[in-house]
Design a protein around this motif. Structure first.
Motif, mmCIF file in Angstrom:
data_model
loop_
_atom_site.group_PDB
_atom_site.id
_atom_site.type_symbol
_atom_site.label_atom_id
_atom_site.label_comp_id
_atom_site.label_asym_id
_atom_site.label_seq_id
_atom_site.Cartn_x
_atom_site.Cartn_y
_atom_site.Cartn_z
ATOM 1 N N GLN A 65 0.814 -1.212 0.000
ATOM 2 C CA GLN A 65 0.000 0.000 0.000
ATOM 3 C C GLN A 65 0.849 1.264 0.000
ATOM 4 O O GLN A 65 0.611 2.191 -0.780
ATOM 5 N N ILE A 66 1.855 1.323 0.876
ATOM 6 C CA ILE A 66 2.662 2.542 0.940
ATOM 7 C C ILE A 66 3.530 2.684 -0.310
ATOM 8 O O ILE A 66 3.832 3.803 -0.730
ATOM 9 N N THR A 67 3.906 1.565 -0.910
ATOM 10 C CA THR A 67 4.683 1.646 -2.150
ATOM 11 C C THR A 67 3.825 2.170 -3.288
ATOM 12 O O THR A 67 4.287 2.959 -4.125
ATOM 13 N N LEU A 103 8.724 -2.161 -4.246
ATOM 14 C CA LEU A 103 8.257 -3.171 -3.302
ATOM 15 C C LEU A 103 9.297 -4.274 -3.130
ATOM 16 O O LEU A 103 9.543 -4.745 -2.019
ATOM 17 N N ALA A 104 9.926 -4.671 -4.227
ATOM 18 C CA ALA A 104 10.972 -5.693 -4.151
ATOM 19 C C ALA A 104 12.133 -5.216 -3.286
ATOM 20 O O ALA A 104 12.710 -5.982 -2.495
ATOM 21 N N LYS A 105 12.478 -3.930 -3.394
ATOM 22 C CA LYS A 105 13.565 -3.381 -2.586
ATOM 23 C C LYS A 105 13.225 -3.441 -1.102
ATOM 24 O O LYS A 105 14.068 -3.782 -0.265
ATOM 25 N N LEU A 132 13.745 -6.344 4.323
ATOM 26 C CA LEU A 132 13.295 -7.224 5.396
ATOM 27 C C LEU A 132 14.144 -8.488 5.448
ATOM 28 O O LEU A 132 14.489 -8.979 6.517
ATOM 29 N N GLY A 133 14.463 -9.025 4.274
ATOM 30 C CA GLY A 133 15.312 -10.211 4.233
ATOM 31 C C GLY A 133 16.707 -9.933 4.768
ATOM 32 O O GLY A 133 17.295 -10.763 5.468
ATOM 33 N N ASP A 193 12.516 5.235 1.097
ATOM 34 C CA ASP A 193 13.741 4.434 1.161
ATOM 35 C C ASP A 193 14.831 5.148 1.961
ATOM 36 O O ASP A 193 16.018 5.025 1.686
ATOM 37 N N GLY A 194 14.408 5.951 2.957
ATOM 38 C CA GLY A 194 15.354 6.590 3.851
ATOM 39 C C GLY A 194 15.871 7.931 3.389
ATOM 40 O O GLY A 194 16.717 8.526 4.056
#
Length: 334
Positions: free
Chosen positions: A158-160, A174-176, A181-182, A216-217
């Motif tokens: 949603q936020i992406t 989203l993949a990033k 998380l990984g 992304d910061g």
């Protein structure tokens, strides 16, 4: 014509039976149903922490049965007189400062009763019960984490979508975030069971929260200001659980649920006790949840107390939620 004979079978004299009983850790008891007298062998007396060579009664033994199990055990023992076939009753007893699980087994319906005396066995099943409780706790924790993971993935999508102009850009962003998380998982729990070296607290927090930042910061929406401090594997795992729980709640209800919300993590110079302040601003109006704490909140409270030697406090201020995480400095490096 040759005759094949079966090999001789081992005898089961009293000595052999006693050896088998000892090897199995079985305690023996007998119960006089008329006088209510109960006698046990030395192994059963040791299990119950009773004086050796004593004859007791169920009422006297009941003082050692866990209060939460007493009524159930009392009713179950009374029912053994009419129970058809074998019975088995598991309950807790108080043995000194320990709590043990005992399994009482025998034949019901007065089967094989002789001179008004019923016989049966006691088994110490503490190890099995503790394993069952640990498995139940692990299953509950895994279920909670899976639900949180699915919620996080949904919220990240949603936020992406709010900050992406095209589906391709959304998929890339989203993949990033899922990759972040990984990376956080790898930081606290390496693949293949390899032992992780001490990580920096700031690095751990940055990696854990990177996936929750729409920019992304780059916008400073999530700010982390903590002194240089090592964090070991055990503490990192617990802190990751806490951060994910707080961030998930923030995605659902707090500052991270709206584009203008901010999250600030700060920590003073480490002393004997380290206090990490989680401050949310710019989110929806803050309302303290009614009723008892949920499973996730209770889980992190216990984790912080057990693993980090501290506690967690919530300040439901009107401007935004403030969480103070208190940790023992020596526990962080463990």
């Amino acid at each position: 014509m040759s005759i094949v004979t079966a090999p001789p079978q081992p005898g089961w004299d009293p000595a052999h039976l006693q050896a088998a009983i000892a090897a199995a850790g079985v305690g023996l008891w007998w119960w006089n149903v008329q006088t209510d007298e109960i006698a046990m062998d030395s192994r059963a007396q040791g299990l119950w922490d009773l004086p050796m060579s004593s004859v007791t009664t169920f009422e006297a033994m009941s003082t050692k049965i866990h209060p939460r199990d007493l009524d159930r055990v009392r009713a179950a023992f009374a029912a053994t007189r009419v129970t058809l076939g074998p019975y088995e009753i598991d309950f807790r007893i108080l043995s000194g400062d320990d709590i043990r699980w005992v399994s009482a087994r025998g034949q019901g319906n007065d089967a094989d009763i002789h001179e008004q005396v019923m016989r049966g066995i006691f088994l110490d099943v503490t190890g099995r019960k503790q394993a069952e409780e640990a498995n139940e706790l692990l299953a509950g924790e895994m279920s909670h984490r899976v639900k949180n993971l699915l919620l996080v993935a949904s919220q990240l999508a949603q936020i992406t979508s709010r900050s992406s102009a095209t589906t391709a850009e959304m998929a890339k962003d989203l993949a990033k975030r899922l990759t972040a998380l990984g990376r956080a998982h790898d930081l606290v729990r390496p693949a293949g069971g390899a032992k992780v070296q001490a990580a920096l607290l700031a690095d751990l927090l940055t990696v854990l929260l990177q996936a929750y930042d729409e920019t992304d910061g780059h916008s400073g929406r999530i700010r982390i200001a903590v002194p240089r401090m090592d964090i070991g594997e055990a503490a990192a795992t617990t802190l990751a659980l806490v951060v994910h729980e707080l961030a998930t709640n923030s995605l659902k209800y707090g500052a991270l649920s709206v584009p203008a919300g901010t999250l600030d993590l700060r920590c003073a110079a480490p002393e004997e006790e380290v206090v990490l302040a989680w401050t949310e601003r710019g989110g929806p109006p803050v309302v303290q949840p009614p009723g008892p704490v949920g499973y996730g909140s209770e889980l992190i409270r216990r984790s912080v107390a057990r693993q980090l030697g501290g506690g967690i406090d919530y300040d439901w201020s009107a401007e935004g939620l403030i969480v103070r995480l208190r940790m023992r400095r020596n526990r962080l490096a463990a």
